[in-house]
Design a protein around this motif. Sequence first.
Motif, PDB file in Angstrom:
ATOM      1  N   ASP A 135       3.076  28.229 -37.718  1.00  0.00           N
ATOM      2  CA  ASP A 135       2.881  28.904 -36.981  1.00  0.00           C
ATOM      3  C   ASP A 135       1.430  29.347 -36.712  1.00  0.00           C
ATOM      4  OD1 ASP A 135       5.175  29.625 -35.536  1.00  0.00           O
ATOM      5  OD2 ASP A 135       5.613  31.794 -37.620  1.00  0.00           O
ATOM      6  N   GLY A 136      -0.217  29.343 -35.641  1.00  0.00           N
ATOM      7  CA  GLY A 136      -1.091  30.014 -35.992  1.00  0.00           C
ATOM      8  C   GLY A 136      -2.007  28.932 -35.726  1.00  0.00           C
ATOM      9  N   HIS A 137      -0.906  27.751 -36.439  1.00  0.00           N
ATOM     10  CA  HIS A 137      -2.280  26.266 -35.859  1.00  0.00           C
ATOM     11  C   HIS A 137      -2.330  25.877 -35.066  1.00  0.00           C
ATOM     12  CE1 HIS A 137      -1.548  25.763 -41.130  1.00  0.00           C
ATOM     13  NE2 HIS A 137      -1.478  26.741 -40.427  1.00  0.00           N
ATOM     14  N   PHE A 138      -3.643  24.939 -34.761  1.00  0.00           N
ATOM     15  CA  PHE A 138      -3.595  23.911 -33.355  1.00  0.00           C
ATOM     16  C   PHE A 138      -4.128  22.743 -33.753  1.00  0.00           C
ATOM     17  CE2 PHE A 138      -6.597  22.713 -30.238  1.00  0.00           C
ATOM     18  CZ  PHE A 138      -6.439  23.122 -29.303  1.00  0.00           C
ATOM     19  N   LEU A 139      -3.315  22.122 -33.166  1.00  0.00           N
ATOM     20  CA  LEU A 139      -2.601  20.962 -33.066  1.00  0.00           C
ATOM     21  C   LEU A 139      -3.523  19.981 -32.387  1.00  0.00           C
ATOM     22  CD1 LEU A 139      -1.135  19.131 -35.169  1.00  0.00           C
ATOM     23  CD2 LEU A 139       1.362  19.580 -33.344  1.00  0.00           C
ATOM     24  N   LEU A 140      -3.888  18.825 -33.957  1.00  0.00           N
ATOM     25  CA  LEU A 140      -5.200  17.871 -33.286  1.00  0.00           C
ATOM     26  C   LEU A 140      -3.832  16.397 -32.601  1.00  0.00           C
ATOM     27  CD1 LEU A 140      -8.121  18.348 -35.153  1.00  0.00           C
ATOM     28  CD2 LEU A 140      -7.431  19.313 -33.191  1.00  0.00           C
ATOM     29  N   ILE A 141      -3.168  15.996 -31.868  1.00  0.00           N
ATOM     30  CA  ILE A 141      -2.404  14.611 -31.641  1.00  0.00           C
ATOM     31  C   ILE A 141      -3.541  13.617 -31.185  1.00  0.00           C
ATOM     32  CG2 ILE A 141      -0.264  14.594 -31.138  1.00  0.00           C
ATOM     33  CD1 ILE A 141       0.014  17.071 -30.086  1.00  0.00           C
ATOM     34  N   ASP A 142      -3.504  12.759 -32.282  1.00  0.00           N
ATOM     35  CA  ASP A 142      -3.668  11.609 -31.517  1.00  0.00           C
ATOM     36  C   ASP A 142      -3.419  10.165 -31.564  1.00  0.00           C
ATOM     37  OD1 ASP A 142      -6.289   9.841 -31.538  1.00  0.00           O
ATOM     38  OD2 ASP A 142      -7.029   9.915 -33.324  1.00  0.00           O
ATOM     39  N   GLU A 143      -3.319   9.578 -29.779  1.00  0.00           N
ATOM     40  CA  GLU A 143      -2.655   8.560 -29.803  1.00  0.00           C
ATOM     41  C   GLU A 143      -0.690   8.709 -30.218  1.00  0.00           C
ATOM     42  OE1 GLU A 143      -4.292   5.433 -28.295  1.00  0.00           O
ATOM     43  OE2 GLU A 143      -6.115   5.889 -28.906  1.00  0.00           O
ATOM     44  N   PRO A 144      -0.091   9.421 -29.401  1.00  0.00           N
ATOM     45  CA  PRO A 144       1.168   9.486 -30.484  1.00  0.00           C
ATOM     46  C   PRO A 144       2.069   8.331 -29.508  1.00  0.00           C
ATOM     47  CG  PRO A 144       1.277  11.726 -28.729  1.00  0.00           C
ATOM     48  CD  PRO A 144      -0.119  10.762 -29.074  1.00  0.00           C
ATOM     49  N   THR A 145       1.855   8.390 -28.464  1.00  0.00           N
ATOM     50  CA  THR A 145       2.934   7.328 -27.803  1.00  0.00           C
ATOM     51  C   THR A 145       2.957   5.803 -28.089  1.00  0.00           C
ATOM     52  OG1 THR A 145       0.762   6.863 -26.423  1.00  0.00           O
ATOM     53  CG2 THR A 145       1.888   8.939 -25.553  1.00  0.00           C
ATOM     54  N   ASN A 146       1.659   5.263 -28.953  1.00  0.00           N
ATOM     55  CA  ASN A 146       1.554   3.874 -29.678  1.00  0.00           C
ATOM     56  C   ASN A 146       3.169   3.120 -29.985  1.00  0.00           C
ATOM     57  OD1 ASN A 146      -1.078   3.348 -28.309  1.00  0.00           O
ATOM     58  ND2 ASN A 146      -1.844   4.553 -30.035  1.00  0.00           N
ATOM     59  N   HIS A 147       3.354   4.206 -30.227  1.00  0.00           N
ATOM     60  CA  HIS A 147       4.915   3.360 -30.946  1.00  0.00           C
ATOM     61  C   HIS A 147       6.279   4.350 -30.466  1.00  0.00           C
ATOM     62  CE1 HIS A 147       3.148   2.514 -34.345  1.00  0.00           C
ATOM     63  NE2 HIS A 147       2.415   2.860 -34.351  1.00  0.00           N
TER      64      HIS A 147
END
Length: 491
Positions: A135-147
């Motif tokens: 909770d309260g964190h901001f997520l940095l999602i780097d290219e999750p689709t490659n798998h």
Amino acid sequence: MSMIRVENLTFAYPSSYDNIFENVNFQIDTDWKLGFVGRNGRGKTTFLNLLLGKYEYHGKIQASVQFDYFPYPVNNKNRLTTDILSEVCPLAEEWELLRELSYLEVRDDVLWRPFFTLSNGEQTKVLLAALFLNDGHFLLIDEPTNHLDMKARETVSAYLKRKKGFILVSHDRCFLDGCVDHILSINRSNIEVQSGNFSTWFTNFQRQQEFELAQNVKLKKSIDNMQKAAKRTSVWSDRIEASKYGNGPVDRGYIGHKSAKMMKRSKAIEVRQQRAIEEKSGLLKNLETVEDLKIAPLLYFSDTLVTFSDVVPIFDGKNVCQPISFTVKQGERIALDGKNGSGKTSLLKLLVGQQIEHRGTVAIGSGMILSYVPQDTSMLNGSLSEFAEANRIDESLFKAILRKMDFSRIQFEKKMQDFSAGQKKKVLIAKSLCEQAHLYVWDEPLNYIDIYSRMQIENLIREFSPTMIFVEHDLAFRNAIATQNIRLTVG
């Protein structure tokens, strides 16, 4: 709700002569779902690392949230998944984890299995689920689709649509459209934020570029005309001024007045010209030029190039998929479809002659030439020149193709092991485009490759119609080029 503010951000790696970011300014709301787009090598992952505080920089990044990063580094994959997830989100209850996993269509029993036994797609899903429970964190999602296979991409996109507070780096257009409400774009000269999904942003970006191109042509023509007018007016002014001192009686007051009027007119034209030049200099700074690529496929003497007859790859003594039979005919572009682990890559490896345990037969036409783009890029090291020589391809053509795929000339001086993941993939595609072949065999060629290059490759394939068999989970790309889909079912 709070804001993340970036002010006058300037950054360059210590070993680099060029700034990746220079006086960048923007702000974003921590409730937004942001898609992060830009060409390979522009600095998307670098910017995420700056948010994480990994590098020193000039300027300010102000945020009242804690940043988490995906992919989350798992040190010991032999541990139970539940223990790893407890480390990722220590305050979450088990029932919350089970709820998130149900949204992602992951079975409950994965929690009590060693993490390494999970498929790549399952690992992606459980880590995303855990990170969103902070909770309260901001997520940095780097290219999750490659798998992720196509079905998993749809599931994860729908899951992200339920969430808020993240930046998502992805080059999959359909995936982005399904889950984001803002686009953060790294352009040639700046970073911009715009409301909407990818399709909305791309349409607006194209319109802006078309407007700037038209305005640029208009201003160029106007500047040329004003330069000619200023030159004519200056010549006339000089002639009139000179006539004051000719032979015989002249009205020097009238001539002086006329000369001054001409000079004033010349100055006014000069001012208008300077304004037009300044306006013109503000255009086209973010223009994305995408040059056409070419390929020279060979025509095979027979209509049928390859025949698969009841083929079943075998792993650890077990059938990977149900027996599959199909043919590859001249001009076809066959997409292999199926979940991760259903044997798609194994079929391609069999086709290019790699030793894979299997049943059934793969009959390849006599004298047929294949060009192969593998998934793995880890073998790339050394210089581009050495790579071209080792693979017996024309170095000038090879580098010309890479230039068209947005490689800068300075990139040619670097070692390939220092390239970004997308740039490495472009090296393999450029090699394939240099090769004259009857059949092009491409295994997930678009992993990490930017959206412009994806469209560039789509246009190439549509124009030259090479015979292909390929695996690709980008739905927009597949819909654009596949003439037939072959579905593999897990055995």
